[in-house]
Motif scaffolding. Structure first.
Motif, PDB file in Angstrom:
ATOM      1  N   SER A   1       0.826  -1.206   0.000  1.00 48.08           N
ATOM      2  CA  SER A   1       0.000   0.000   0.000  1.00 48.08           C
ATOM      3  C   SER A   1       0.858   1.253   0.000  1.00 48.08           C
ATOM      4  O   SER A   1       0.615   2.196  -0.753  1.00 48.08           O
ATOM      5  CB  SER A   1      -0.927  -0.011   1.216  1.00 48.08           C
ATOM      6  OG  SER A   1      -1.650   1.189   1.316  1.00 48.08           O
ATOM      7  N   ALA A   2       1.874   1.267   0.854  1.00 47.75           N
ATOM      8  CA  ALA A   2       2.750   2.438   0.924  1.00 47.75           C
ATOM      9  C   ALA A   2       3.480   2.662  -0.390  1.00 47.75           C
ATOM     10  O   ALA A   2       3.584   3.795  -0.879  1.00 47.75           O
ATOM     11  CB  ALA A   2       3.746   2.275   2.076  1.00 47.75           C
ATOM     12  N   THR A   3       3.984   1.578  -0.995  1.00 49.24           N
ATOM     13  CA  THR A   3       4.707   1.736  -2.259  1.00 49.24           C
ATOM     14  C   THR A   3       3.756   2.094  -3.403  1.00 49.24           C
ATOM     15  O   THR A   3       4.113   2.878  -4.282  1.00 49.24           O
ATOM     16  CB  THR A   3       5.465   0.447  -2.602  1.00 49.24           C
ATOM     17  OG1 THR A   3       4.549  -0.661  -2.608  1.00 49.24           O
ATOM     18  CG2 THR A   3       6.562   0.170  -1.587  1.00 49.24           C
ATOM     19  N   ALA A   4       2.536   1.531  -3.395  1.00 47.31           N
ATOM     20  CA  ALA A   4       1.601   1.795  -4.482  1.00 47.31           C
ATOM     21  C   ALA A   4       1.198   3.262  -4.536  1.00 47.31           C
ATOM     22  O   ALA A   4       1.105   3.857  -5.618  1.00 47.31           O
ATOM     23  CB  ALA A   4       0.358   0.908  -4.335  1.00 47.31           C
ATOM     24  N   PHE A   5       0.965   3.868  -3.365  1.00 46.08           N
ATOM     25  CA  PHE A   5       0.475   5.237  -3.350  1.00 46.08           C
ATOM     26  C   PHE A   5       1.597   6.279  -3.306  1.00 46.08           C
ATOM     27  O   PHE A   5       1.419   7.387  -3.818  1.00 46.08           O
ATOM     28  CB  PHE A   5      -0.443   5.450  -2.141  1.00 46.08           C
ATOM     29  CG  PHE A   5      -1.802   4.846  -2.299  1.00 46.08           C
ATOM     30  CD1 PHE A   5      -2.742   5.413  -3.155  1.00 46.08           C
ATOM     31  CD2 PHE A   5      -2.157   3.705  -1.610  1.00 46.08           C
ATOM     32  CE1 PHE A   5      -3.998   4.857  -3.304  1.00 46.08           C
ATOM     33  CE2 PHE A   5      -3.407   3.136  -1.750  1.00 46.08           C
ATOM     34  CZ  PHE A   5      -4.333   3.720  -2.596  1.00 46.08           C
ATOM     35  N   TYR A   6       2.743   5.939  -2.708  1.00 40.54           N
ATOM     36  CA  TYR A   6       3.731   6.985  -2.424  1.00 40.54           C
ATOM     37  C   TYR A   6       5.106   6.764  -3.039  1.00 40.54           C
ATOM     38  O   TYR A   6       5.937   7.677  -3.008  1.00 40.54           O
ATOM     39  CB  TYR A   6       3.902   7.134  -0.904  1.00 40.54           C
ATOM     40  CG  TYR A   6       2.685   7.696  -0.219  1.00 40.54           C
ATOM     41  CD1 TYR A   6       2.423   9.066  -0.231  1.00 40.54           C
ATOM     42  CD2 TYR A   6       1.774   6.865   0.431  1.00 40.54           C
ATOM     43  CE1 TYR A   6       1.299   9.592   0.394  1.00 40.54           C
ATOM     44  CE2 TYR A   6       0.645   7.382   1.056  1.00 40.54           C
ATOM     45  CZ  TYR A   6       0.419   8.739   1.032  1.00 40.54           C
ATOM     46  OH  TYR A   6      -0.691   9.258   1.631  1.00 40.54           O
ATOM     47  N   LEU A   7       5.405   5.573  -3.578  1.00 38.13           N
ATOM     48  CA  LEU A   7       6.762   5.339  -4.069  1.00 38.13           C
ATOM     49  C   LEU A   7       7.092   6.228  -5.263  1.00 38.13           C
ATOM     50  O   LEU A   7       8.187   6.803  -5.334  1.00 38.13           O
ATOM     51  CB  LEU A   7       6.949   3.858  -4.437  1.00 38.13           C
ATOM     52  CG  LEU A   7       8.360   3.488  -4.906  1.00 38.13           C
ATOM     53  CD1 LEU A   7       9.378   3.774  -3.817  1.00 38.13           C
ATOM     54  CD2 LEU A   7       8.424   2.024  -5.334  1.00 38.13           C
ATOM     55  N   GLN A   8       6.165   6.337  -6.208  1.00 34.53           N
ATOM     56  CA  GLN A   8       6.445   7.195  -7.360  1.00 34.53           C
ATOM     57  C   GLN A   8       6.630   8.647  -6.943  1.00 34.53           C
ATOM     58  O   GLN A   8       7.522   9.332  -7.449  1.00 34.53           O
ATOM     59  CB  GLN A   8       5.310   7.081  -8.368  1.00 34.53           C
ATOM     60  CG  GLN A   8       5.410   5.858  -9.273  1.00 34.53           C
ATOM     61  CD  GLN A   8       4.351   5.874 -10.337  1.00 34.53           C
ATOM     62  OE1 GLN A   8       3.161   5.856 -10.045  1.00 34.53           O
ATOM     63  NE2 GLN A   8       4.760   5.907 -11.582  1.00 34.53           N
TER      64      GLN A   8
ATOM     65  N   GLN B   1      -4.218  12.759   1.373  1.00 32.63           N
ATOM     66  CA  GLN B   1      -4.300  11.782   2.453  1.00 32.63           C
ATOM     67  C   GLN B   1      -5.743  11.362   2.711  1.00 32.63           C
ATOM     68  O   GLN B   1      -6.030  10.178   2.915  1.00 32.63           O
ATOM     69  CB  GLN B   1      -3.680  12.362   3.727  1.00 32.63           C
ATOM     70  CG  GLN B   1      -3.631  11.404   4.906  1.00 32.63           C
ATOM     71  CD  GLN B   1      -2.698  10.239   4.659  1.00 32.63           C
ATOM     72  OE1 GLN B   1      -1.880  10.272   3.746  1.00 32.63           O
ATOM     73  NE2 GLN B   1      -2.816   9.205   5.479  1.00 32.63           N
ATOM     74  N   SER B   2      -6.659  12.301   2.680  1.00 33.72           N
ATOM     75  CA  SER B   2      -8.069  11.977   2.929  1.00 33.72           C
ATOM     76  C   SER B   2      -8.642  11.097   1.819  1.00 33.72           C
ATOM     77  O   SER B   2      -9.427  10.176   2.090  1.00 33.72           O
ATOM     78  CB  SER B   2      -8.891  13.263   3.054  1.00 33.72           C
ATOM     79  OG  SER B   2      -8.436  14.059   4.123  1.00 33.72           O
ATOM     80  N   LEU B   3      -8.254  11.340   0.581  1.00 33.42           N
ATOM     81  CA  LEU B   3      -8.742  10.519  -0.526  1.00 33.42           C
ATOM     82  C   LEU B   3      -8.209   9.093  -0.442  1.00 33.42           C
ATOM     83  O   LEU B   3      -8.953   8.124  -0.669  1.00 33.42           O
ATOM     84  CB  LEU B   3      -8.342  11.153  -1.858  1.00 33.42           C
ATOM     85  CG  LEU B   3      -9.051  12.462  -2.225  1.00 33.42           C
ATOM     86  CD1 LEU B   3      -8.447  13.065  -3.487  1.00 33.42           C
ATOM     87  CD2 LEU B   3     -10.542  12.227  -2.418  1.00 33.42           C
TER      88      LEU B   3
ATOM     89  N   LEU C   1      -4.955  -0.360   4.592  1.00 33.60           N
ATOM     90  CA  LEU C   1      -5.355   0.892   5.237  1.00 33.60           C
ATOM     91  C   LEU C   1      -4.278   1.388   6.185  1.00 33.60           C
ATOM     92  O   LEU C   1      -3.936   2.579   6.206  1.00 33.60           O
ATOM     93  CB  LEU C   1      -6.673   0.678   5.978  1.00 33.60           C
ATOM     94  CG  LEU C   1      -7.218   1.851   6.783  1.00 33.60           C
ATOM     95  CD1 LEU C   1      -7.500   3.040   5.879  1.00 33.60           C
ATOM     96  CD2 LEU C   1      -8.487   1.441   7.535  1.00 33.60           C
ATOM     97  N   MET C   2      -3.711   0.479   6.973  1.00 29.73           N
ATOM     98  CA  MET C   2      -2.647   0.858   7.903  1.00 29.73           C
ATOM     99  C   MET C   2      -1.436   1.405   7.160  1.00 29.73           C
ATOM    100  O   MET C   2      -0.841   2.410   7.570  1.00 29.73           O
ATOM    101  CB  MET C   2      -2.237  -0.355   8.744  1.00 29.73           C
ATOM    102  CG  MET C   2      -3.247  -0.808   9.767  1.00 29.73           C
ATOM    103  SD  MET C   2      -2.744  -2.372  10.530  1.00 29.73           S
ATOM    104  CE  MET C   2      -1.047  -2.001  11.013  1.00 29.73           C
ATOM    105  N   GLY C   3      -1.050   0.723   6.067  1.00 31.56           N
ATOM    106  CA  GLY C   3       0.136   1.154   5.343  1.00 31.56           C
ATOM    107  C   GLY C   3      -0.002   2.553   4.788  1.00 31.56           C
ATOM    108  O   GLY C   3       0.876   3.405   4.979  1.00 31.56           O
ATOM    109  N   ALA C   4      -1.125   2.809   4.102  1.00 34.95           N
ATOM    110  CA  ALA C   4      -1.326   4.138   3.534  1.00 34.95           C
ATOM    111  C   ALA C   4      -1.515   5.191   4.605  1.00 34.95           C
ATOM    112  O   ALA C   4      -1.033   6.323   4.478  1.00 34.95           O
ATOM    113  CB  ALA C   4      -2.526   4.120   2.594  1.00 34.95           C
ATOM    114  N   THR C   5      -2.211   4.824   5.715  1.00 35.69           N
ATOM    115  CA  THR C   5      -2.469   5.803   6.778  1.00 35.69           C
ATOM    116  C   THR C   5      -1.207   6.161   7.532  1.00 35.69           C
ATOM    117  O   THR C   5      -0.852   7.344   7.670  1.00 35.69           O
ATOM    118  CB  THR C   5      -3.517   5.253   7.754  1.00 35.69           C
ATOM    119  OG1 THR C   5      -4.706   4.927   7.038  1.00 35.69           O
ATOM    120  CG2 THR C   5      -3.837   6.274   8.815  1.00 35.69           C
TER     121      THR C   5
END
Length: 506
Positions: free
Chosen positions: A61-68, A321-323, A195-199
């Motif tokens: 989750s963390a890599t999918a949303f924030y790695l790029q 972050q909210s989205l 959810l935890m990873g992205a949050t």
């Protein structure tokens, strides 16, 4: 719901072929009732099994949303190198899938089982690889090579972690209903992990992407690398990496792999390549893999470019972050609902829920406002939930249908699972690599405060048209031809009996 009675004791004793000198003949005579109870998994086992899948989902989750975003705007890696990184990492993870199946097939059963030692053995190494993926090296000339190396290592180790973990579903219980139930627990816990990873990751690194970053800069030149941003990303990486040893320990303590009670197989073991050749020619499996190849690639593209779209193609920077949380909360809450729909209306009918987000992502690309974005985020979460739950619920049915038609080709569960993950990862590699390369062609500037109009148009296409085409293609393939159904309870016990007497991965 009461479990139907077991087959006759005589049939069970003949199948197990217990040697006369064994001291427990009476225990085997009672096995029908014991195995009937063993097919019902406890709540603790289901929860602990679900927890085992949390770390990979937290990291993914963390890599999918924030790695790029991290590579392009914080580490300031050129887009063409990021494209190679995403493609190479996904390909390395995909290539590791058949290797994982091969080595697991060659491994011997231990006191913890055949699959569990692989999960536990990968845990410390994958935690270290994940941490260094977000670490800024002291050199600059080979920084791109640093991230490519650790992303490839992380993806490969994640595969060696995930393949035995997912294949473990087939060895917890012979009951199709219980397998669907434990899959729902696993998917729910993995959604919680997502959810935890992205949050957690998003909250920690939120200070690195404040809205003032570009608004207060007079010149549109490339910004300097922020030491504060790097510290925040390292802290977030350390927090996520800790979940691997914690959750793996709970998996080991709460889940026991079904013992291979008959060490002497009833026939010669089928080799890995021969088994791979058989599974690759099985039409229902090919249809399942091909359909979710497109569907999973669409979900990965949607996740990867949502944050970049909010940052550079709309005025939604303050809502990122909210989205992300809206998507993940919606996915977590809708997973039990989809499990209910799946049981009541069937798996093929449930598949239509995947396309619910199609009109909304197109609307977001055309009208990128906050109200529309939140509606899209909620519907996307509902759609993503069923797209993740459905293939892992249908795959055991395909495996059982194959084993009913090929009675002499038992013990191929790991090959089925590893091949499925291989093709879906390969599809994600191609989709993300090509789409990121399109940013380079459109003129994306790493770390720039404002991107060109061509970049904005490209991002709109990547979150609207591209996922839509992939989802509709995947659903079209899935709807063609019959879908394998879950076997009856008696048939599932017979298959379990065959596994125990002929299962051999060597």
């Amino acid at each position: 719901m009461a479990v139907p009675p077991h087959p006759a004791p005589a049939a069970t004793s003949e199948a197990l072929q217990q040697p006369p000198s064994a001291p427990q003949p009476e225990a085997h005579a009672l096995e029908p009732s014991t195995d009937s109870g063993a097919s019902r998994l406890s709540l603790c086992t289901k929860i602990c099994y679900g927890i085992g899948g949390v770390p990979n989902q937290v990291a993914s989750s963390a890599t999918a949303f924030y790695l790029q975003l991290f590579l392009l705007d914080v580490a300031q890696i050129p887009a063409v190198q990021v494209s190679l990184l995403l493609f190479g990492g996904k390909v390395s993870g995909a290539a590791a899938d058949p290797l994982a199946g091969f080595f697991i097939n060659r491994s011997r059963r231990t006191g913890s089982g055949r699959l569990m030692p692989w999960v536990l053995g990968c845990t410390p190494f994958i935690a270290l690889a994940y941490f260094f993926l977000w670490f800024l090296p002291p050199f600059t000339s080979l920084r791109g090579l640093w991230y490519i190396t650790f992303y490839c290592v992380f993806q490969a180790l994640a595969t060696f972690f995930q393949v035995p973990y997912t294949a473990l579903t087939m060895f917890l219980t012979p009951s199709p209903r219980e397998r669907d139930s434990v899959t729902a627990y696993r998917m729910t816990m993995e959604m919680v992990g997502t959810l935890m990873g992205a949050t957690v990751h998003g909250l920690i690194v939120s200070g690195a992407h404040g809205p003032h970053t570009c608004e207060d800069v007079a010149l549109p030149s490339q910004a300097a690398i922020s030491p504060k941003a790097m510290r925040l990303y390292c802290l977030a990486a350390a927090v996520v990496a800790v979940t691997y040893p914690v959750c793996s320990s709970l998996l080991w303590l709460g889940v026991k792999e079904r013992p291979d009670s008959s060490a002497s197989a009833s026939g010669p073991a089928l080799g890995f390549l021969a088994g791979l050749s058989q599974t690759a020619r099985y039409p229902p499996y090919l249809k399942l893999v091909l359909s979710f190849l497109f569907i999973s690639a669409a979900v990965q593209v949607e996740q990867s470019y949502l944050v970049l779209f909010c940052m550079h193609a709309s005025r939604l920077q303050q809502h990122v972050q909210s989205l992300v949380l809206t998507i993940l909360v919606s996915a977590v809450l809708s997973t039990p609902l989809w499990e209910w729909v799946l049981q009541r209306l069937g798996k093929r009918t449930s598949a239509f829920g995947i396309c619910t987000m199609v009109p909304f992502v197109i609307l977001l690309a055309m009208v990128p406002t906050a109200p529309v974005a939140y509606v899209v985020a909620f519907v996307s979460g509902v759609s993503i939930a069923v797209s993740l739950l459905l293939p892992w619920s249908m795959l055991p049915d395909v495996v059982d249908a194959f084993q009913q038609q090929h009675e002499h080709s038992q013990g191929l569960e790991t090959i089925f699972y590893s091949s499925y993950v291989f093709f879906t990862k390969l599809a994600g590699a191609c989709a993300l690599g090509i789409s990121t390369l399109s940013l380079e062609f459109s003129g994306y500037q790493a770390g720039a405060c404002q991107q060109a109009e061509e970049v904005v148009v490209t991002l709109k296409v990547l979150i609207g048209a591209v996922p839509t085409c992939m989802l509709l293609t995947g659903l079209g393939i899935l709807m063609v031809g019959p879908t394998p159904k879950a076997p009856s309870q008696d048939t599932s016990r017979q298959l379990s009996l065959q596994r125990r007497t002929s299962y051999s991965l060597t």
